[in-house]
Design a protein around this motif. Sequence first.
Motif, PDB file in Angstrom:
ATOM      1  N   CYS A 287       0.815  -1.318  -0.028  1.00  0.00           N
ATOM      2  CA  CYS A 287       0.134   0.069   0.029  1.00  0.00           C
ATOM      3  C   CYS A 287       0.861   1.237   0.017  1.00  0.00           C
ATOM      4  CB  CYS A 287      -0.935  -0.220   1.083  1.00  0.00           C
ATOM      5  SG  CYS A 287      -1.951   1.493   1.546  1.00  0.00           S
TER       6      CYS A 287
ATOM      7  N   GLU B  57      -6.843   4.263  -1.740  1.00  0.00           N
ATOM      8  CA  GLU B  57      -6.843   3.363  -3.109  1.00  0.00           C
ATOM      9  C   GLU B  57      -5.825   3.576  -4.163  1.00  0.00           C
ATOM     10  OE1 GLU B  57     -10.567   4.447  -5.237  1.00  0.00           O
ATOM     11  OE2 GLU B  57     -11.827   3.835  -3.650  1.00  0.00           O
TER      12      GLU B  57
ATOM     13  N   ARG C 165      -8.555  -1.210  -2.624  1.00  0.00           N
ATOM     14  CA  ARG C 165      -8.759  -0.354  -1.362  1.00  0.00           C
ATOM     15  C   ARG C 165      -7.919  -1.179  -0.276  1.00  0.00           C
ATOM     16  NH1 ARG C 165     -12.088   4.163   0.128  1.00  0.00           N
ATOM     17  NH2 ARG C 165     -13.158   3.632  -1.418  1.00  0.00           N
ATOM     18  N   CYS C 166      -6.868  -0.268   0.470  1.00  0.00           N
ATOM     19  CA  CYS C 166      -6.183  -0.954   1.343  1.00  0.00           C
ATOM     20  C   CYS C 166      -7.266  -1.000   2.767  1.00  0.00           C
ATOM     21  CB  CYS C 166      -5.279  -0.071   1.884  1.00  0.00           C
ATOM     22  SG  CYS C 166      -4.211  -0.810   3.572  1.00  0.00           S
ATOM     23  N   LYS C 167      -7.305  -2.318   3.129  1.00  0.00           N
ATOM     24  CA  LYS C 167      -8.207  -2.606   4.288  1.00  0.00           C
ATOM     25  C   LYS C 167      -7.615  -2.036   5.865  1.00  0.00           C
ATOM     26  CE  LYS C 167      -6.212  -7.247   5.573  1.00  0.00           C
ATOM     27  NZ  LYS C 167      -6.551  -8.545   5.608  1.00  0.00           N
ATOM     28  N   TYR C 168      -6.445  -1.557   5.604  1.00  0.00           N
ATOM     29  CA  TYR C 168      -5.993  -0.833   6.913  1.00  0.00           C
ATOM     30  C   TYR C 168      -6.177   0.716   7.097  1.00  0.00           C
ATOM     31  CZ  TYR C 168      -3.898  -5.497   7.412  1.00  0.00           C
ATOM     32  OH  TYR C 168      -3.863  -6.871   7.465  1.00  0.00           O
ATOM     33  N   CYS C 169      -5.793   1.323   5.846  1.00  0.00           N
ATOM     34  CA  CYS C 169      -6.005   2.872   5.723  1.00  0.00           C
ATOM     35  C   CYS C 169      -6.805   3.335   4.754  1.00  0.00           C
ATOM     36  CB  CYS C 169      -4.470   3.325   5.642  1.00  0.00           C
ATOM     37  SG  CYS C 169      -3.819   2.889   4.054  1.00  0.00           S
ATOM     38  N   ASP C 170      -7.609   2.448   4.034  1.00  0.00           N
ATOM     39  CA  ASP C 170      -8.511   2.839   3.130  1.00  0.00           C
ATOM     40  C   ASP C 170      -8.053   3.887   1.805  1.00  0.00           C
ATOM     41  OD1 ASP C 170     -10.741   1.758   4.219  1.00  0.00           O
ATOM     42  OD2 ASP C 170     -11.408   3.461   5.417  1.00  0.00           O
TER      43      ASP C 170
ATOM     44  N   ILE D 252      -1.137  -5.766  -0.199  1.00  0.00           N
ATOM     45  CA  ILE D 252      -2.252  -5.798  -0.864  1.00  0.00           C
ATOM     46  C   ILE D 252      -2.147  -6.564  -2.194  1.00  0.00           C
ATOM     47  CG2 ILE D 252      -3.250  -3.475  -0.201  1.00  0.00           C
ATOM     48  CD1 ILE D 252      -2.274  -2.190  -2.592  1.00  0.00           C
TER      49      ILE D 252
END
Length: 192
Positions: A166, A189, A182-187, A173
């Motif tokens: 990311c 894209e 979209r990163c599941k940790y910091c959102d 990712i």
Amino acid sequence: MDHYDLAPNEGIILRHEGAYHNQKFVPANSSGKSSELLLTNLNLIFIESKIKMFKPVYTVLKFPLNQIKIVNGQVQAFILKKPRDWTLQVLMQNGAETFQFPCEFYERIKVKQEVGLWIEQMSLLLTGKSAENGTDASLVGEIKNVLGTVGINVKSKKPENVTAKCIGCMAPISGEKGQTVRCKYCDTEQTL
């Protein structure tokens, strides 16, 4: 490009110099104008430079990709044929934007392919799917025919799985190459 600052999570996908926005055809450099059209993972950006009082004056127009209409899973972007150019028409939530790609007669196929590439990339960014089955299937077939006549085989590729870090938090990712995830940790894209 010097007159537009990319956001930290924004990267350039495509660039075209000499395009026009919502205008009639004007020969390049005929009025001291120059222009650039950029496709990033977040925006369509049009930058125009005009010479006024011996100094360049820049106009930057930004069109967020999330404002492009999507109908039945298809990005609403089309190729229009004009007498001296190919036009990329993009239907936005609040109207239509057109970008003209001027070309000489001998450049028509190449420029039409380029406009098709812009539609393809917008479709991949917004839907994660190829536009091949959508708004311009005839163009894809035409490109394959043209390439085939010069001895280039065109084969369909299976999606390539990619793992990356990311750009926001460096977490791992994964997804298909060209897909926006979209990163599941910091959102954040980003396009793989």
